[in-house]
Write a protein that holds these residues in place. Structure first.
Motif, PDB file in Angstrom:
ATOM      1  N   LEU A  80     -37.316 -56.870  48.684  1.00 38.01           N
ATOM      2  CA  LEU A  80     -36.001 -56.257  48.698  1.00 38.01           C
ATOM      3  C   LEU A  80     -36.017 -55.143  47.662  1.00 38.01           C
ATOM      4  O   LEU A  80     -35.985 -55.399  46.468  1.00 38.01           O
ATOM      5  N   GLN A  81     -36.096 -53.910  48.151  1.00 40.34           N
ATOM      6  CA  GLN A  81     -36.029 -52.745  47.286  1.00 40.34           C
ATOM      7  C   GLN A  81     -34.567 -52.404  47.061  1.00 40.34           C
ATOM      8  O   GLN A  81     -33.834 -52.174  48.027  1.00 40.34           O
ATOM      9  N   MET A  82     -34.155 -52.376  45.797  1.00 45.42           N
ATOM     10  CA  MET A  82     -32.757 -52.150  45.467  1.00 45.42           C
ATOM     11  C   MET A  82     -32.638 -50.880  44.632  1.00 45.42           C
ATOM     12  O   MET A  82     -33.216 -50.800  43.545  1.00 45.42           O
ATOM     13  N   ASN A  83     -31.899 -49.921  45.151  1.00 43.67           N
ATOM     14  CA  ASN A  83     -31.688 -48.653  44.463  1.00 43.67           C
ATOM     15  C   ASN A  83     -30.211 -48.454  44.158  1.00 43.67           C
ATOM     16  O   ASN A  83     -29.352 -49.128  44.721  1.00 43.67           O
ATOM     17  N   SER A  84     -29.939 -47.531  43.260  1.00 44.12           N
ATOM     18  CA  SER A  84     -28.559 -47.184  42.901  1.00 44.12           C
ATOM     19  C   SER A  84     -27.745 -48.427  42.571  1.00 44.12           C
ATOM     20  O   SER A  84     -26.627 -48.614  43.039  1.00 44.12           O
ATOM     21  N   LEU A  85     -28.314 -49.275  41.754  1.00 42.69           N
ATOM     22  CA  LEU A  85     -27.666 -50.545  41.421  1.00 42.69           C
ATOM     23  C   LEU A  85     -26.392 -50.324  40.615  1.00 42.69           C
ATOM     24  O   LEU A  85     -26.303 -49.401  39.795  1.00 42.69           O
ATOM     25  N   THR A  86     -25.434 -51.189  40.851  1.00 38.89           N
ATOM     26  CA  THR A  86     -24.171 -51.170  40.127  1.00 38.89           C
ATOM     27  C   THR A  86     -23.944 -52.552  39.510  1.00 38.89           C
ATOM     28  O   THR A  86     -24.568 -53.534  39.932  1.00 38.89           O
ATOM     29  N   PRO A  87     -23.038 -52.654  38.539  1.00 45.27           N
ATOM     30  CA  PRO A  87     -22.757 -53.975  37.960  1.00 45.27           C
ATOM     31  C   PRO A  87     -22.305 -54.995  39.007  1.00 45.27           C
ATOM     32  O   PRO A  87     -22.505 -56.200  38.816  1.00 45.27           O
ATOM     33  N   GLU A  88     -21.728 -54.526  40.107  1.00 48.96           N
ATOM     34  CA  GLU A  88     -21.300 -55.439  41.171  1.00 48.96           C
ATOM     35  C   GLU A  88     -22.476 -56.081  41.896  1.00 48.96           C
ATOM     36  O   GLU A  88     -22.294 -57.043  42.651  1.00 48.96           O
ATOM     37  N   ASP A  89     -23.671 -55.574  41.692  1.00 51.47           N
ATOM     38  CA  ASP A  89     -24.863 -56.180  42.279  1.00 51.47           C
ATOM     39  C   ASP A  89     -25.417 -57.317  41.425  1.00 51.47           C
ATOM     40  O   ASP A  89     -26.379 -57.982  41.831  1.00 51.47           O
ATOM     41  N   THR A  90     -24.839 -57.537  40.267  1.00 44.53           N
ATOM     42  CA  THR A  90     -25.286 -58.621  39.402  1.00 44.53           C
ATOM     43  C   THR A  90     -25.079 -59.972  40.082  1.00 44.53           C
ATOM     44  O   THR A  90     -23.968 -60.282  40.522  1.00 44.53           O
TER      45      THR A  90
END
Length: 118
Positions: A80-90
């Motif tokens: 799972l490549q995760m880009n442009s992460l935000t605190p909501e992805d925690t």
């Protein structure tokens, strides 16, 4: 029986990227539908992305365009490549496997923590 082991979680700043890996045991990995789910504190577990045995991919609206799921059947691994992460992805991210491309997932990993700081 399939065992799943996630790795790659950690702490990242908002806007950053992480790649999660899920290594699966078993000789029939290529036949399994694979998925990623996540659970944030105080929230229910939610679907993130899935990939079929035929490599069709599906995403939750909240991650579409930012996350990419892929699989390497030679390595029995899903990513799972995760880009442009935000605190909501925690959240704690879980890998799951199922014997078909639909229905309930039969096997789950132990989870890996992803924390995105603002």
């Amino acid at each position: 029986q399939v065992q799943l082991v996630e790795s790659g979680g950690g702490l990242v700043q908002a806007g950053g990227s992480l790649t999660l890996s899920c290594a699966a045991s078993g000789r029939t990995f290529s036949n399994y539908g694979m998925g990623w789910f996540r659970q944030a504190p105080g929230k229910e577990r939610e679907f993130v992305a899935r990939i079929t045995s035929g490599t069709n991919t599906y995403y939750a609206d909240s991650v579409k365009g930012r996350f990419t799921i892929s699989r390497d059947n030679a390595k029995n691994t899903v990513y799972l490549q995760m880009n442009s992460l935000t605190p909501e992805d925690t959240a704690v991210y879980y890998c799951a496997a199922r014997r078909t491309n639909s229905g309930s997932y039969n096997y789950w990993g132990q989870g890996t923590q992803v924390t995105v700081s603002s």
